[in-house]
Design a protein around this motif. Structure first.
Motif, PDB file in Angstrom:
ATOM      1  N   ARG A 282     -41.916  63.406 -92.393  1.00 14.51           N
ATOM      2  CA  ARG A 282     -41.176  63.174 -91.154  1.00 14.51           C
ATOM      3  C   ARG A 282     -39.663  63.380 -91.374  1.00 14.51           C
ATOM      4  O   ARG A 282     -38.997  64.034 -90.578  1.00 14.51           O
ATOM      5  N   GLU A 283     -39.145  62.846 -92.455  1.00 14.06           N
ATOM      6  CA  GLU A 283     -37.717  62.963 -92.734  1.00 14.06           C
ATOM      7  C   GLU A 283     -37.299  64.420 -92.863  1.00 14.06           C
ATOM      8  O   GLU A 283     -36.272  64.846 -92.306  1.00 14.06           O
ATOM      9  N   ASP A 284     -38.104  65.211 -93.610  1.00 13.24           N
ATOM     10  CA  ASP A 284     -37.764  66.625 -93.817  1.00 13.24           C
ATOM     11  C   ASP A 284     -37.817  67.403 -92.503  1.00 13.24           C
ATOM     12  O   ASP A 284     -36.948  68.247 -92.212  1.00 13.24           O
TER      13      ASP A 284
ATOM     14  N   SER B  19     -30.673  70.192 -87.778  1.00 13.41           N
ATOM     15  CA  SER B  19     -29.820  71.297 -88.222  1.00 13.41           C
ATOM     16  C   SER B  19     -29.846  72.470 -87.244  1.00 13.41           C
ATOM     17  O   SER B  19     -28.886  73.234 -87.141  1.00 13.41           O
ATOM     18  N   ARG B  20     -30.940  72.629 -86.501  1.00  7.60           N
ATOM     19  CA  ARG B  20     -31.073  73.738 -85.568  1.00  7.60           C
ATOM     20  C   ARG B  20     -30.690  73.343 -84.136  1.00  7.60           C
ATOM     21  O   ARG B  20     -30.692  74.187 -83.248  1.00  7.60           O
ATOM     22  N   GLY B  21     -30.422  72.074 -83.941  1.00  7.82           N
ATOM     23  CA  GLY B  21     -30.050  71.617 -82.613  1.00  7.82           C
ATOM     24  C   GLY B  21     -31.209  71.548 -81.641  1.00  7.82           C
ATOM     25  O   GLY B  21     -31.017  71.617 -80.426  1.00  7.82           O
ATOM     26  N   TRP B  22     -32.422  71.395 -82.180  1.00  5.03           N
ATOM     27  CA  TRP B  22     -33.603  71.313 -81.330  1.00  5.03           C
ATOM     28  C   TRP B  22     -33.852  69.863 -80.921  1.00  5.03           C
ATOM     29  O   TRP B  22     -33.585  68.929 -81.688  1.00  5.03           O
ATOM     30  N   THR B  23     -34.423  69.686 -79.745  1.00  2.90           N
ATOM     31  CA  THR B  23     -34.774  68.352 -79.258  1.00  2.90           C
ATOM     32  C   THR B  23     -36.242  68.070 -79.584  1.00  2.90           C
ATOM     33  O   THR B  23     -37.126  68.826 -79.182  1.00  2.90           O
TER      34      THR B  23
ATOM     35  N   ALA C 279     -41.034  73.137 -93.499  1.00  3.39           N
ATOM     36  CA  ALA C 279     -39.945  72.521 -94.253  1.00  3.39           C
ATOM     37  C   ALA C 279     -39.733  73.183 -95.603  1.00  3.39           C
ATOM     38  O   ALA C 279     -38.636  73.117 -96.172  1.00  3.39           O
ATOM     39  N   ASN C 280     -40.752  73.825 -96.162  1.00  2.00           N
ATOM     40  CA  ASN C 280     -40.605  74.449 -97.482  1.00  2.00           C
ATOM     41  C   ASN C 280     -40.469  75.970 -97.384  1.00  2.00           C
ATOM     42  O   ASN C 280     -40.835  76.697 -98.270  1.00  2.00           O
ATOM     43  N   GLY C 281     -39.976  76.451 -96.256  1.00  2.00           N
ATOM     44  CA  GLY C 281     -39.771  77.884 -96.080  1.00  2.00           C
ATOM     45  C   GLY C 281     -40.256  78.317 -94.715  1.00  2.00           C
ATOM     46  O   GLY C 281     -41.365  77.992 -94.305  1.00  2.00           O
ATOM     47  N   GLU C 282     -39.448  79.052 -93.973  1.00  2.00           N
ATOM     48  CA  GLU C 282     -39.783  79.403 -92.605  1.00  2.00           C
ATOM     49  C   GLU C 282     -40.931  80.405 -92.572  1.00  2.00           C
ATOM     50  O   GLU C 282     -40.953  81.386 -93.307  1.00  2.00           O
ATOM     51  N   ALA C 283     -41.908  80.139 -91.715  1.00  2.00           N
ATOM     52  CA  ALA C 283     -43.018  81.062 -91.492  1.00  2.00           C
ATOM     53  C   ALA C 283     -42.852  81.629 -90.090  1.00  2.00           C
ATOM     54  O   ALA C 283     -43.153  80.961 -89.111  1.00  2.00           O
TER      55      ALA C 283
END
Length: 478
Positions: free
Chosen positions: A29-31, A38-42, A111-115
């Motif tokens: 959850r934290e990650d 960081s992306r400004g998403w809600t 969280a461990n790399g964008e897919a």
């Protein structure tokens, strides 16, 4: 043209939470929340499945299923998860998310790399990763299955879900073990599965009206309340799962079946049995009894002699009919006076000093002799199997030896178990005061004692007599 605001959902899952503290989920959850920030998403919703596998497609994942429904209604347009294998290990489910990314512009971030499922390279990466993860889970499942088979063959406690009454290491949990023992005893005495489940759940006896009468469900007094790990009440199915489990008789099991060695002998488990094997087998016979399965009214008896006392004319069991016992065409007798005569006889018999003689004495020498004879037959079968493999004997002779030894082994087992099995009423007979124990016992236990001590036959009341004649109740001691 204004950009569409990004409404993100977070999906969290951990397959096995060993401690029950949910710490792994909290780390995910934290990650994931950090990515959204960081992306400004809600973040509009967080979906959590704790200690639930994504490998088995038949496994229900409530939060995942709700997330799928919410996406279909447009609740979010971006999805954040810690890793793709946290989201799913099913290629078919992954393809659904790929379709969503291609046709509806779903953004999926790990969280461990964008897919990036909106590109062909991202989709290829996701598919390869899902295929590798599934293959690894299949290999892991095969390793675990083999390890379970090895443990079972050696009589070691099985891993996985803890059996009621035992720790994962096979040590007894005293309160639970005692409850399990009383469940077997109550069912052997004649209590119904529904009554045992009600007693374990700590519920009050059910009251129901039948015509002008009120019937109260007789719960087995010996069975203590035992909370389930889920917090839900016990039901007949969960009681059967205990009664069917050979582990409670000290036998090693795998997939619900008794494990046998190369000679066909049951493998003894490396743990303490809660019930004797004879009691376990008696319970299996009662569970398999077609009369119990076809009794749509249930197995609860509401009256002391219903189905137990016999008609003196035709020797059929009498049935309760209002305040009477009845055998159609032969007799109709008032229950209360008859039960009084029977109870008086039983209490006098329970007060006799030779009561312990009613219990089968264990002939240790004969039991050892039977065990040796069983082993000799199993060794004979083992030698025959080896001779057949070495082509010293043909298949017809091996089949003949196999059939002959199996018949002998079955007969020896029946005799041995008969010598070691106790009676359903043994607790009352061995009590410091059998009379008091009988008086305090539930209906099923009292019926078991009556069945052990005597046969009761009812005859029609003498013509012309209005008073009760005790001689019309014939009690034959066993």
């Amino acid at each position: 043209m204004p950009m569409t605001p990004v409404r993100a959902a977070i999906y969290l899952r951990v397959s096995l939470d060993q401690t029950g503290e949910g710490l792994a989920v909290e780390r995910q959850r934290e990650d994931c929340e950090e990515i959204a920030k960081s992306r400004g998403w809600t973040v509009v919703e967080t979906y959590t499945d704790n200690s639930i596998s994504a490998f088995n497609k038949a496994k229900n994942r409530p939060a995942y299923d709700q997330m799928v429904e919410d996406y279909k209604t447009g609740r979010f347009n971006a999805l954040i998860t810690w890793d793709l294998d946290r989201l799913t290990r099913q290629p078919r489910q992954l393809e659904d998310w790929i379709d969503a990314a291609e046709t509806q512009g779903l953004r999926l971030v790990t969280a461990n790399g964008e897919a990036d499922l909106q590109t062909d390279g991202g989709r290829m990466y996701a598919r390869i990763k899902a295929a590798v993860a599934r293959a690894e889970m299949e290999r892991k499942g095969a390793r675990q299955s083999r390890a379970q088979r090895q443990r079972a063959a050696k009589g070691r406690p099985p891993r996985g879900v803890r059996a009621t009454g035992y720790t994962l290491d096979g040590e007894l949990v005293p309160d639970e073990a005692e409850a399990v023992r009383t469940v077997f005893q109550a069912f052997a005495n004649g209590s119904s599965l529904r009554a045992i489940a009600a007693a374990l759940s700590g519920t009050e006896p059910t009251v129901r009206a039948v015509g002008d009468r009120t019937l109260i469900q007789d719960l087995p007094k010996s069975v203590p309340p035992l909370p389930t790990r889920s917090g839900r009440p016990w039901n007949p199915t969960s009681v059967i799962s205990i009664l069917r489990n050979p582990r409670y008789a000290g036998w090693s099991m795998l997939d619900g079946e008794i494990v046998r060695d190369a000679t066909g002998a049951p493998v003894r488990g490396q743990w303490e049995a809660i019930v004797p094997d004879g009691v376990w087998l008696d319970v299996q016979r009662r569970l398999d009894d077609p009369r119990r399965k076809t009794n749509r009214a249930g197995t609860d008896r509401k009256h002391l002699g219903s189905g137990l006392y016999l008609c003196g004319i035709c020797d059929s069991p009498v049935r309760a009919h209002g305040v009477r016992y009845r055998c159609a065409g032969h007799l109709m007798r008032v229950r209360e006076r008859i039960d009084g005569v029977v109870l008086q006889f039983v209490e006098r018999r329970l007060a006799q000093p030779d009561l312990a003689d009613l219990l089968a004495h264990q002939d240790d020498d004969r039991i050892e002799e039977l065990v040796r004879a069983e082993q000799q037959e199993r060794d004979r079968l083992k030698r025959a199997r080896a001779d057949y493999k070495a082509e010293l004997i043909d298949g017809e002779l091996f089949a003949e030896i196999k059939q002959e030894t199996e018949v002998k082994i079955a007969a020896l087992e029946i005799e041995r178990i008969g010598l070691t099995a106790g009676t359903a009423a043994s607790e009352i007979l061995l009590a410091p005061s059998p009379v008091d124990a009988f008086t305090d016992a539930d209906l099923a236990a009292r019926r078991a004692v009556i069945d052990l001590l005597c046969e009761v036959r009812l005859y029609p009341a003498p013509r012309g007599r209005k008073t009760f004649d005790p001689k019309s109740v014939r009690i034959t001691p066993k």
